[in-house]
Each structure stands twice: as structure tokens, then as C-alpha cells.
Design an enzyme around this catalytic site. Structure first.
Site, short mmCIF file in Angstrom:
data_model
loop_
_atom_site.label_atom_id
_atom_site.label_comp_id
_atom_site.label_asym_id
_atom_site.label_seq_id
_atom_site.Cartn_x
_atom_site.Cartn_y
_atom_site.Cartn_z
N CYS A 38 0.84 -1.21 0.00
CA CYS A 38 0.00 0.00 0.00
C CYS A 38 0.86 1.25 0.00
O CYS A 38 1.70 1.46 0.89
CB CYS A 38 -0.93 -0.01 1.21
N TYR A 66 -7.78 3.98 -9.66
CA TYR A 66 -7.53 3.15 -8.48
C TYR A 66 -8.40 1.89 -8.51
O TYR A 66 -7.93 0.78 -8.23
CB TYR A 66 -7.82 3.96 -7.22
N GLU A 93 1.11 -0.44 -7.05
CA GLU A 93 1.08 0.81 -6.29
C GLU A 93 2.53 1.22 -6.02
O GLU A 93 3.29 0.49 -5.39
CB GLU A 93 0.31 0.64 -4.99
N ASP A 128 -2.85 -7.22 2.65
CA ASP A 128 -3.21 -6.71 1.32
C ASP A 128 -2.79 -7.73 0.27
O ASP A 128 -1.61 -8.09 0.18
CB ASP A 128 -2.51 -5.37 1.06
N TYR A 179 0.11 -5.04 -5.11
CA TYR A 179 0.91 -4.91 -3.90
C TYR A 179 2.27 -5.61 -4.02
O TYR A 179 2.97 -5.77 -3.02
CB TYR A 179 0.14 -5.51 -2.71
N CYS A 182 -1.76 1.85 7.69
CA CYS A 182 -0.35 1.66 7.32
C CYS A 182 0.13 0.34 7.89
O CYS A 182 -0.03 0.10 9.10
CB CYS A 182 0.52 2.80 7.84
N CYS A 202 19.47 -4.47 6.50
CA CYS A 202 20.09 -4.51 5.19
C CYS A 202 21.29 -3.58 5.19
O CYS A 202 21.17 -2.40 5.52
CB CYS A 202 19.08 -4.07 4.12
#
Length: 201
Positions: A37, A68, A80, A115, A120, A186, A195
Site C-alpha cells: 500500500c 484506483y 502501487e 493486502d 501490492y 499503514c 540490510c
């Protein structure tokens, strides 16, 4: 995620105070990230030092001017995506790739958390050969980190912007959504794996 009904015309980023459509001050580079998202993804990147502008849109699909609702059906093939414009004297593509890998799960294929759908999926879309090299190095190194922890293989694609085609800006209400709705949906944040900042070989 729930779709709001209100719209707000934006031409200037409300956090970074630069034009959403450009031009942007020199020096600058552009890189694109898809990692679920785009609301939470954009907030993560507008918070990074050296980022000049962010915007949300649709990329890596087939249909022009997607909506959308169309993207959410999966028929357009778009992901997205967040466009990140940055000052290469203040940050690097490597630093931004570190943020990308650490703040989503790149092993999930066509989903991110709850999602689900091809919109996604995880992508890095590069605009320079250096970005492409750093993306590939970081994917390999972070993949080894995840494998060492018993996680699955990374599904992230690394693509060149020239081959992918246009970045289509979203409807206005998606831009800087979590600035206007700070308690909105979120599912992004640090996922527990570090990383290393990639360097060119």
C-alpha cells in the site's frame, strides 16, 4: 485498505514543499519503489534525509491512465508505486534501498501483509545504471540474510524505468494520504532484518 471519498487537489507536497510534478532542484535523481500500500510507503520515504519529493502512482502495467478501482482489480497489471526524488549529494540510492528492504517483506509475492493482489507486489524501478547495480547487489545480499534466518526467497523485481513505461499519478486523495490522515491505514515499518547499504562492485 479503505478508500476515502474526499478529494484534495495538491500541486505542492505538504511536507517537502516541492512541486509534485516538478521541475525539482538540481542535482536530483529519481527512483521508484513498490512495496505494498503506497500510503505508508510514501510516508517512510518523505521522512528520509535528502529526499526532495515523493508522489504516489501506478507503474509497470499495460493500461494507460489507470484508475484506483481498475488497478485494484488486477486487470491493468500496475503496482502501487512511490516516486522518490532525491538529492544525490545528501543521500544515495543505496541508502534508500536499505530503507526499501527493511520496511516490507519482499518474500510475499502478490501481497503485503493482509493486502493481496498484484498491485501490492514488490518492485524497484531504476532510472540509472548505478541504481540498477545497487538494487541487484542489495537484493542478493539481503536475500542471503533472509535465507540465513529461514525465510523464503525474495520475489522483488528490479526493472528499468525506460522499459516499464509511464508513472501515472494517482487520484488526488491518495497523495500524501498519511499527512492528511495521520492515523490512517499503514502496515509498513521495520521488519526485523537489517540490510547493509549496498556499494557498487
Amino acid at each position: 485498505m479503505m478508500v476515502p471519498h474526499e478529494t484534495k487537489q495538491e500541486t505542492t507536497h505538504p511536507v517537502l514543499h516541492t512541486s509534485i510534478t516538478g521541475p525539482w532542484p538540481e542535482p536530483h535523481e529519481v527512483i521508484y519503489f513498490a512495496m505494498g500500500c503506497f500510503w505508508g510507503v510514501e510516508r517512510i520515504f518523505w521522512s528520509q534525509p535528502g529526499v526532495i519529493n515523493t508522489a504516489v502512482g501506478y507503474m509497470a502495467g499495460q493500461q494507460p491512465t489507470p484508475s484506483y478501482e481498475e488497478v485494484c482489480t488486477g486487470i491493468t497489471g500496475h503496482a502501487e508505486t512511490v516516486r522518490v526524488v532525491f538529492d544525490p549529494t545528501a543521500t544515495t540510492a543505496g541508502e534508500l534501498l536499505k530503507v526499501f528492504w527493511e520496511n516490507h517483506d519482499p518474500t510475499q509475492g502478490d501481497r503485503q501483509g493482509n493486502d493481496r493482489g498484484s498491485q501490492y507486489r514488490s518492485l524497484v524501478i531504476c532510472t540509472t545504471p548505478e541504481q540498477r547495480e545497487l538494487a541487484e547487489v542489495s537484493r542478493r545480499n539481503f536475500g542471503a540474510t533472509l535465507a540465513g534466518a529461514g525465510r523464503g526467497a525474495i520475489t522483488t523485481e528490479i526493472l528499468d524505468a525506460d522499459a516499464v513505461g509511464q508513472f501515472w499519478l494517482t487520484e488526488d486523495y491518495h497523495q500524501a494520504y498519511l499527512f492528511h490522515h495521520p492515523h490512517g491505514y499503514c502496515n509498513h515499518g521495520f521488519k526485523g532484518f537489517v540490510c547493509e547499504v549496498p556499494v557498487r562492485l
